[in-house]
Design an enzyme around this catalytic site. Structure first.
Site, short mmCIF file in Angstrom:
data_model
loop_
_atom_site.label_atom_id
_atom_site.label_comp_id
_atom_site.label_asym_id
_atom_site.label_seq_id
_atom_site.Cartn_x
_atom_site.Cartn_y
_atom_site.Cartn_z
N LYS A 61 0.97 -24.54 -16.18
CA LYS A 61 1.68 -25.81 -16.39
C LYS A 61 1.22 -26.43 -17.70
O LYS A 61 0.06 -26.83 -17.84
CB LYS A 61 1.43 -26.80 -15.26
CG LYS A 61 2.38 -28.02 -15.34
CD LYS A 61 1.89 -29.21 -14.57
CE LYS A 61 1.02 -30.11 -15.38
NZ LYS A 61 1.72 -30.84 -16.49
N GLU A 67 -12.79 -27.48 -18.47
CA GLU A 67 -13.18 -27.84 -19.84
C GLU A 67 -12.65 -29.24 -20.06
O GLU A 67 -11.45 -29.45 -20.17
CB GLU A 67 -12.60 -26.82 -20.83
CG GLU A 67 -13.27 -26.88 -22.20
CD GLU A 67 -12.55 -27.80 -23.16
OE1 GLU A 67 -13.01 -28.96 -23.32
OE2 GLU A 67 -11.53 -27.39 -23.73
N CYS A 105 -11.34 -32.28 -27.94
CA CYS A 105 -12.39 -32.56 -26.97
C CYS A 105 -13.79 -32.40 -27.57
O CYS A 105 -14.73 -33.08 -27.17
CB CYS A 105 -12.24 -31.66 -25.75
SG CYS A 105 -12.08 -29.91 -26.14
N GLU A 109 -14.99 -41.45 -24.64
CA GLU A 109 -14.19 -40.56 -25.45
C GLU A 109 -12.92 -41.29 -25.89
O GLU A 109 -12.10 -41.67 -25.07
CB GLU A 109 -13.82 -39.30 -24.68
CG GLU A 109 -13.05 -38.29 -25.52
CD GLU A 109 -12.68 -37.03 -24.75
OE1 GLU A 109 -12.74 -35.95 -25.35
OE2 GLU A 109 -12.34 -37.16 -23.56
#
Length: 495
Positions: free
Chosen positions: A184, A258, A292, A389
């Protein structure tokens, strides 16, 4: 006085890619409409133009895709590794042949500059398929037991920041190991995955080996929770990763995550300043900071802080923000209005908490989602911009005096995905790298990737590794599990 070069527009032609007005789901080798007929629109972040209409997969569609993958698994896993390798090699070559088309498509759907999709993403995508094609007939020598076997059906959910590259990271090792896949893509960037489905057909890949389901979070949740999935691979936010871990707790599904990061880029007083500045810029402004492993925290030794920041500001003033299809563009569009709102809110919190904000003068386009490259100084470890983040082109600068203090500040994070070290002393590189709790540590460079090298994190950055020999492990069953036990479990699941 140094004069900046004036660049004439150099747009890449959109004519190289043909985007259909609508796309269905790719299940069992064919495109089909969603079972309930639902669709959603995918928008170009740089113009807010609707690119296409895409099917929204329901739980019924997820079930159909998983069943197709389960049926295909029997023959695909039974193929000799050398035969599976031929398909992977063929896919890699087609990706190379269609790389210009795919680069333009990725830039339109994602918003990142064409020079990044063309020169970084697409070469790496092909390289991953070439690399794992080479492993397909050598699994006995991968170090994961004398009789490594595929797990079965892999459910894979990928993010929007590197749509095609994350697809390659997941599909290539899964197929090489003999698994079949239901993938997906992110809701905001579905097009390159759908084009990859066409590449699978072009390569003659057997039906059902790769299935592509487009949709929102509900589609991903249905896929992750489906009883017919043997392994889940997810790249995305830490929050969603935690939800997936809770969903799979108590099941026998394998899981790799991850997740987020807050990478520290550490610059010592003996570092080559100009080289370090280029690494800092690449570390935080590549893909608009929507990475990331971005080096979003700059830790600079106090004695060189002023010199480094002066050089960094000069370099940031030369960054070109604008049309992602222009080959001169350095910083493209933010992927969505939602992501832009998050970046804006966190940047505003930095100012509210007392950090000093600076950004070069640049004119942002009137349409689309844009955020200027931004630098914060006078940042402490208590600031939100130093802890959370941001996933945008925002750099927080902190200082240190000793290597021990640098390590302590770098490790003072809930994340542990990446770090960078800038120094001329090899002994210092090794000593500091060994103390950093980060899955990937770069020395005198940043954001360098290779399919032979594993990537992954610690703490809330997830677990498991993708890339390299290590990337095969998550898709292989250990030799200790009897094959008849595995068959019985698969039989129960099919019933």
């Amino acid at each position: 006085m140094i004069m900046a070069f004036e660049y004439a527009p150099a747009p890449e032609s959109r004519a190289v890619v043909d985007i259909a007005p609508s796309y269905g789901l790719f299940i069992d080798g064919e495109f089909r409409e969603a079972s309930d007929g639902k669709v959603f629109k995918t928008v170009s972040p740089s113009t807010e133009e609707v690119l296409s209409e895409v099917a929204q997969a329901s739980a019924e569609d997820v079930d159909a895709a998983v069943k197709a993958a389960r049926k295909a698994f029997e023959k695909w896993s039974a193929l000799p590794g050398a035969e599976r390798a031929k398909y992977l090699f063929r896919i890699a070559r087609i990706i190379q042949e269609r790389s210009r088309e795919l680069a333009v498509l990725e830039t339109l759907d994602n918003g990142k500059p064409i020079k990044e999709t063309r020169d970084a993403d697409l070469p790496l995508v092909a390289a991953h398929f070439f690399y794992y094609a080479g492993w397909a007939d050598k699994l006995d020598h991968a170090g994961f037991g004398a009789d490594p076997r595929p797990l079965g059906v892999a459910g894979q959910v990928i993010p929007w920041n590197f749509p095609l590259l994350m697809l390659a990271w997941k599909i290539a090792p899964a197929l090489a190991a003999g698994n079949t896949v239901v993938l997906k893509p992110a809701e905001t960037t579905p097009l390159s995955a759908l084009f990859f489905a066409d590449i699978c057909r072009q390569a003659g890949l057997p039906k059902g080996v790769v299935n592509i389901l487009t949709g929102d979070g509900s589609t991903g949740a249905a896929l992750v929770g489906h009883d017919g999935i043997d392994k889940v691979a997810f790249t995305g936010s830490t929050g969603v990763g935690k939800q997936i871990a809770r969903t799979l707790a108590g099941t026998d599904k394998k899981l790799t995550l991850e997740l987020g990061g807050k990478g520290a880029n550490i610059v010592f007083d003996d570092a080559p300043i100009d080289q370090a500045v280029e690494g800092i810029v690449n570390g935080i402004f590549f893909n608009q900071g929507q990475v990331c492993c971005a080096g979003s925290r700059l830790l600079v030794q106090e004695s060189i802080q002023d010199e480094l920041l002066d050089a960094l500001k000069r370099r940031m003033s030369t960054l070109r923000v604008g049309d992602p299809l222009d080959k001169n563009t350095d910083v493209g569009a933010i992927n969505s209005a939602e992501q832009l709102a998050r970046i804006t809110a966190l940047a505003d919190s930095g100012e509210a908490e007392g950090a000093e904000r600076w950004a070069p003068a640049c004119e942002l386009p009137g349409a689309g989602y844009w955020f200027a490259p931004t630098l914060f100084t006078n940042v402490t470890q208590a600031h939100r911009i130093a802890r959370e983040e941001i996933f945008g082109p925002v750099l927080s600068v902190l200082t240190f005096r000793t290597p021990g203090e640098a390590v302590a500040k770098a490790n003072n994070s809930q994340y542990g995905l990446s770090a960078g070290i800038w120094t001329e002393k090899g002994s210092r590189m090794l000593a500091v790298a060994g103390k950093l709790r980060a899955g990937v540590v770069w020395a005198n460079t940043f954001n360098k990737f290779d399919p032979t090298s594993p990537f992954g994190g610690y703490k809330e950055s997830g677990f498991g590794r993708e890339g390299g020999r290590h990337g095969l492990e998550a898709y292989l069953a250990g030799a200790a599990e009897p094959s008849n036990e595995r068959s019985e479990r698969e039989g129960e699941r099919d019933r």
